[in-house]
Write a protein that holds these residues in place. Structure first.
Motif, PDB file in Angstrom:
ATOM      1  N   ALA A   5      50.048  68.229   4.035  1.00  0.00           N
ATOM      2  CA  ALA A   5      50.556  67.077   4.798  1.00  0.00           C
ATOM      3  C   ALA A   5      51.859  67.363   4.180  1.00  0.00           C
ATOM      4  N   ALA A   6      52.806  67.608   3.582  1.00  0.00           N
ATOM      5  CA  ALA A   6      54.342  67.640   3.990  1.00  0.00           C
ATOM      6  C   ALA A   6      54.541  69.170   4.877  1.00  0.00           C
ATOM      7  N   MET A   7      54.148  69.901   4.141  1.00  0.00           N
ATOM      8  CA  MET A   7      54.296  71.397   5.290  1.00  0.00           C
ATOM      9  C   MET A   7      53.881  71.217   6.831  1.00  0.00           C
ATOM     10  N   ALA A   8      53.125  70.408   6.503  1.00  0.00           N
ATOM     11  CA  ALA A   8      53.196  69.772   7.851  1.00  0.00           C
ATOM     12  C   ALA A   8      54.696  69.556   9.268  1.00  0.00           C
ATOM     13  N   VAL A   9      54.887  67.710   7.780  1.00  0.00           N
ATOM     14  CA  VAL A   9      55.320  67.308   8.345  1.00  0.00           C
ATOM     15  C   VAL A   9      57.052  68.150   8.574  1.00  0.00           C
ATOM     16  N   ALA A  57      59.269  73.378  14.887  1.00  0.00           N
ATOM     17  CA  ALA A  57      58.269  74.044  14.612  1.00  0.00           C
ATOM     18  C   ALA A  57      58.840  75.896  15.211  1.00  0.00           C
ATOM     19  N   PHE A  58      59.277  75.246  16.146  1.00  0.00           N
ATOM     20  CA  PHE A  58      59.917  76.507  16.867  1.00  0.00           C
ATOM     21  C   PHE A  58      61.246  77.584  16.301  1.00  0.00           C
ATOM     22  N   ASN A  59      61.900  76.576  16.212  1.00  0.00           N
ATOM     23  CA  ASN A  59      63.259  76.306  15.555  1.00  0.00           C
ATOM     24  C   ASN A  59      63.317  76.941  14.147  1.00  0.00           C
ATOM     25  N   HIS A  60      62.735  76.403  13.270  1.00  0.00           N
ATOM     26  CA  HIS A  60      61.787  76.909  12.252  1.00  0.00           C
ATOM     27  C   HIS A  60      61.060  77.446  12.009  1.00  0.00           C
ATOM     28  N   TYR A  61      60.851  78.782  12.441  1.00  0.00           N
ATOM     29  CA  TYR A  61      60.546  80.610  13.082  1.00  0.00           C
ATOM     30  C   TYR A  61      61.968  81.319  13.468  1.00  0.00           C
ATOM     31  N   TYR A  62      61.956  80.330  14.725  1.00  0.00           N
ATOM     32  CA  TYR A  62      63.308  81.492  15.221  1.00  0.00           C
ATOM     33  C   TYR A  62      64.787  80.833  14.417  1.00  0.00           C
ATOM     34  N   ASP A  63      65.151  80.321  13.349  1.00  0.00           N
ATOM     35  CA  ASP A  63      66.131  80.762  12.296  1.00  0.00           C
ATOM     36  C   ASP A  63      65.643  80.311  10.715  1.00  0.00           C
ATOM     37  N   ARG A  64      64.725  81.018  11.030  1.00  0.00           N
ATOM     38  CA  ARG A  64      64.192  81.293   9.293  1.00  0.00           C
ATOM     39  C   ARG A  64      65.347  82.209   8.642  1.00  0.00           C
ATOM     40  N   ASP A  65      65.801  83.212   9.089  1.00  0.00           N
ATOM     41  CA  ASP A  65      66.305  83.771   8.743  1.00  0.00           C
ATOM     42  C   ASP A  65      68.368  82.608   8.200  1.00  0.00           C
ATOM     43  N   LEU A  66      68.504  82.139   8.830  1.00  0.00           N
ATOM     44  CA  LEU A  66      69.448  81.465   8.204  1.00  0.00           C
ATOM     45  C   LEU A  66      69.174  80.130   7.788  1.00  0.00           C
ATOM     46  N   ASP A  67      67.835  79.376   7.708  1.00  0.00           N
ATOM     47  CA  ASP A  67      67.349  78.738   6.717  1.00  0.00           C
ATOM     48  C   ASP A  67      67.258  79.115   4.868  1.00  0.00           C
ATOM     49  N   ARG A  68      67.096  80.367   5.046  1.00  0.00           N
ATOM     50  CA  ARG A  68      66.972  81.371   3.818  1.00  0.00           C
ATOM     51  C   ARG A  68      68.733  80.795   3.280  1.00  0.00           C
ATOM     52  N   LEU A  69      69.577  80.795   3.650  1.00  0.00           N
ATOM     53  CA  LEU A  69      70.589  80.943   3.273  1.00  0.00           C
ATOM     54  C   LEU A  69      71.428  79.650   2.610  1.00  0.00           C
ATOM     55  N   ASN A  75      63.779  75.527   1.499  1.00  0.00           N
ATOM     56  CA  ASN A  75      62.296  75.531   0.653  1.00  0.00           C
ATOM     57  C   ASN A  75      61.966  75.461   2.122  1.00  0.00           C
ATOM     58  N   ARG A  76      62.255  75.260   3.655  1.00  0.00           N
ATOM     59  CA  ARG A  76      60.979  75.297   4.673  1.00  0.00           C
ATOM     60  C   ARG A  76      60.206  76.133   5.299  1.00  0.00           C
ATOM     61  N   PRO A  77      58.717  76.082   5.728  1.00  0.00           N
ATOM     62  CA  PRO A  77      58.104  77.130   5.374  1.00  0.00           C
ATOM     63  C   PRO A  77      57.836  78.347   5.816  1.00  0.00           C
ATOM     64  N   PHE A  78      58.852  79.017   6.646  1.00  0.00           N
ATOM     65  CA  PHE A  78      58.565  79.908   7.255  1.00  0.00           C
ATOM     66  C   PHE A  78      59.756  80.972   6.435  1.00  0.00           C
ATOM     67  N   ALA A  79      61.308  79.717   5.996  1.00  0.00           N
ATOM     68  CA  ALA A  79      62.247  80.179   5.598  1.00  0.00           C
ATOM     69  C   ALA A  79      61.751  80.734   3.764  1.00  0.00           C
ATOM     70  N   SER A  80      61.148  80.126   3.479  1.00  0.00           N
ATOM     71  CA  SER A  80      59.846  80.450   1.605  1.00  0.00           C
ATOM     72  C   SER A  80      59.463  81.462   1.857  1.00  0.00           C
ATOM     73  N   GLY A  81      58.742  81.564   2.756  1.00  0.00           N
ATOM     74  CA  GLY A  81      57.607  82.283   2.689  1.00  0.00           C
ATOM     75  C   GLY A  81      56.127  81.800   2.860  1.00  0.00           C
TER      76      GLY A  81
END
Length: 290
Positions: A5-9, A57-69, A75-81
């Motif tokens: 649930a936390a991941m979906a949120v 969700a698209f923002n999470h996917y597109y910005d996964r490289d920035l989110d890792r920094l 810890n977002r789903p795509f940034a964390s792997g």
């Protein structure tokens, strides 16, 4: 279950989606015309939650490289792997958007559905893809996403433009930059590390604090305009109390730029929006009972 649930949120940015949906309901409340049925209100709310979730969700996917920094987002789903990279994610996000737009069209009409689309497009493409990495105007233009939600709510009542909902849409447009600039000021190292040109990262404190104060004063003043068009006491209390507090914390930040004052202003912006929306909804409810 709790972790899922936390991941979906997180993935769908549902906290932001709830705020956007509430803003749309405020647009409904401030519009003149026949009241919406419960199923129309439900359809509008779910459509906006779905469309904003698809864009988030698209923002999470597109910005996964920035989110890792960034410490705040690593810890977002795509940034964390936790979620792997696949073009099928994009298909799923697009599917959610199409379903949400279809729901809006069926329940509240094509004009409201068009505004829902414009809100998702502004956040997902204009802000995320075109502006976020390149321009200090990123969140200024991105602020239109919340404005379109208000206009969607008003259009659900009457597709013709109306003054009071448009005023609230302007308030939402002015609200978004100081809200995110305050966060960027408090988390400046994060944004600098990721190379995101948020205003507090690229200009002196004297400039960005003045910009925040100017926006907060303008939106607080404009939020009172609906009183001249017959909005009731509860709306006035919500607009004045929330706007007054936001202006005060913005003035404090202008006088003493610090991370603590920036976070205080960030939370004050949330209080301002909550008070404004609650005032609009309460005034509408009281008016319908009287």
């Amino acid at each position: 279950m709790r972790a899922t649930a936390a991941m979906a949120v997180s993935l769908l940015k549902l906290r932001i989606g709830v705020a956007i949906a509430a803003s749309a309901l405020a647009g409904v409340a401030l519009a003149s015309g026949p009241g919406l049925s419960w199923w129309q209100l439900t359809g509008l709310s779910l459509a906006i939650l779905g469309a904003s979730g698809a864009a988030g969700a698209f923002n999470h996917y597109y910005d996964r490289d920035l989110d890792r920094l960034m410490l705040r987002t690593r810890n977002r789903p795509f940034a964390s792997g936790a979620f792997g990279e696949s073009p099928w994610w994009l298909v799923a996000f697009l599917g959610l958007l199409v379903i949400s737009l279809g729901l809006a069209w069926l329940t509240v009409g094509h004009v409201a559905a068009a505004y829902v689309f414009l809100g998702a497009f502004t956040y997902g493409i204009v802000y995320t893809v075109w502006l976020k990495r390149k321009s200090t105007w990123n969140i200024v233009v991105g602020g239109l996403a919340g404005s379109f939600a208000v206009l969607a709510g008003a259009a659900a009542v009457d597709p013709a433009p109306q003054v009071v909902p448009t005023v609230l849409a302007v308030v939402l447009f002015l609200w978004t930059p100081p809200h995110f600039w305050s966060l960027a000021a408090a988390k400046g190292q994060d944004y600098a590390r990721a190379g995101i040109p948020m205003l507090p990262v690229v200009v002196p404190a004297s400039a960005w604090t003045k910009a925040i104060l100017a926006h907060s004063v303008a939106l607080a003043a404009i939020s009172l305009v609906p009183l001249w068009y017959g909005q009731g006491l509860f709306y006035g209390i919500g607009a004045a109390a929330g706007g007054g507090w936001f202006v005060w914390t913005s003035l404090t930040l202008y006088r003493e730029p610090s991370k603590a004052n920036a976070m205080a202003n960030f939370f004050a912006s949330l209080i301002q929006l909550a008070f404004l929306v609650a005032g609009a909804l309460l005034s509408s409810a009281i008016g319908s009972w009287s």
